[in-house]
Design a protein around this motif. Sequence first.
Motif, mmCIF file in Angstrom:
data_model
loop_
_atom_site.group_PDB
_atom_site.id
_atom_site.type_symbol
_atom_site.label_atom_id
_atom_site.label_comp_id
_atom_site.label_asym_id
_atom_site.label_seq_id
_atom_site.Cartn_x
_atom_site.Cartn_y
_atom_site.Cartn_z
ATOM 1 N N GLU A 63 0.374 2.797 -3.653
ATOM 2 C CA GLU A 63 -0.962 2.876 -3.045
ATOM 3 C C GLU A 63 -1.381 1.503 -2.518
ATOM 4 O O GLU A 63 -1.908 1.388 -1.404
ATOM 5 N N GLU A 118 -0.547 6.404 1.467
ATOM 6 C CA GLU A 118 -1.601 7.374 1.142
ATOM 7 C C GLU A 118 -1.074 8.522 0.283
ATOM 8 O O GLU A 118 -1.801 9.058 -0.551
ATOM 9 N N GLU A 119 0.181 8.903 0.497
ATOM 10 C CA GLU A 119 0.757 10.002 -0.271
ATOM 11 C C GLU A 119 0.797 9.679 -1.761
ATOM 12 O O GLU A 119 0.635 10.561 -2.604
ATOM 13 N N ASP A 175 -2.346 10.763 -3.548
ATOM 14 C CA ASP A 175 -2.381 12.208 -3.816
ATOM 15 C C ASP A 175 -1.458 12.593 -4.966
ATOM 16 O O ASP A 175 -1.821 13.396 -5.821
#
Length: 189
Positions: free
Chosen positions: A113, A118-119, A122
């Motif tokens: 991060e 961005e993944e 999540d």
Amino acid sequence: EIPLVADGVHLGALALYQPTAGHAWSPRLVGRLGAAGELIAGAMARSRAVRAMRAGEELNRAVLSSLSAEIAILDRDGTIIRVNDAWRDFARVPDDRESFVGKSYLDECRRAEARGCEEALDVRRGIEAVLERRAWPFRFEYHWSSPMQRWCEVRVDRLEHELGGAIVTHLDITERRLAEVRAEETRRQ
């Protein structure tokens, strides 16, 4: 003959022979032999339990090693406690090292991060939700194109264990995605 019983299970008998048939067994000796029989039965029961536990552990390792998907098992805090051979191969770590074992998967996500992935945010949130028993299961697909295009799916399933935890599986879904793209192209044509 002294029965060998542990936890209500008959394990056998301790047979003793007295060469001089004319002498009776003293009550004190019989008591000691009974106590010895209990010790022997307990040792036999522990030995059987250890063998059964080892056999179960060997089976678990064999199953985990046989799976082609990359798998990591996390404890309830998100620390990796075991990985399979496919995980090691994917991570390019030699067999003699436990790749990532003892490291926090969640911290690895946080590092990604911080690098702008961005993944990773999540995925971390999904893993935390499974570990905290707020969600189950968690699935996330991602794509990258270095050096070639690949699609992967991260699956996080609850580890059904009294101490909690999760199973993280990375699956290469490139073939499925390419088939979907080809099917879409065919539909458009």
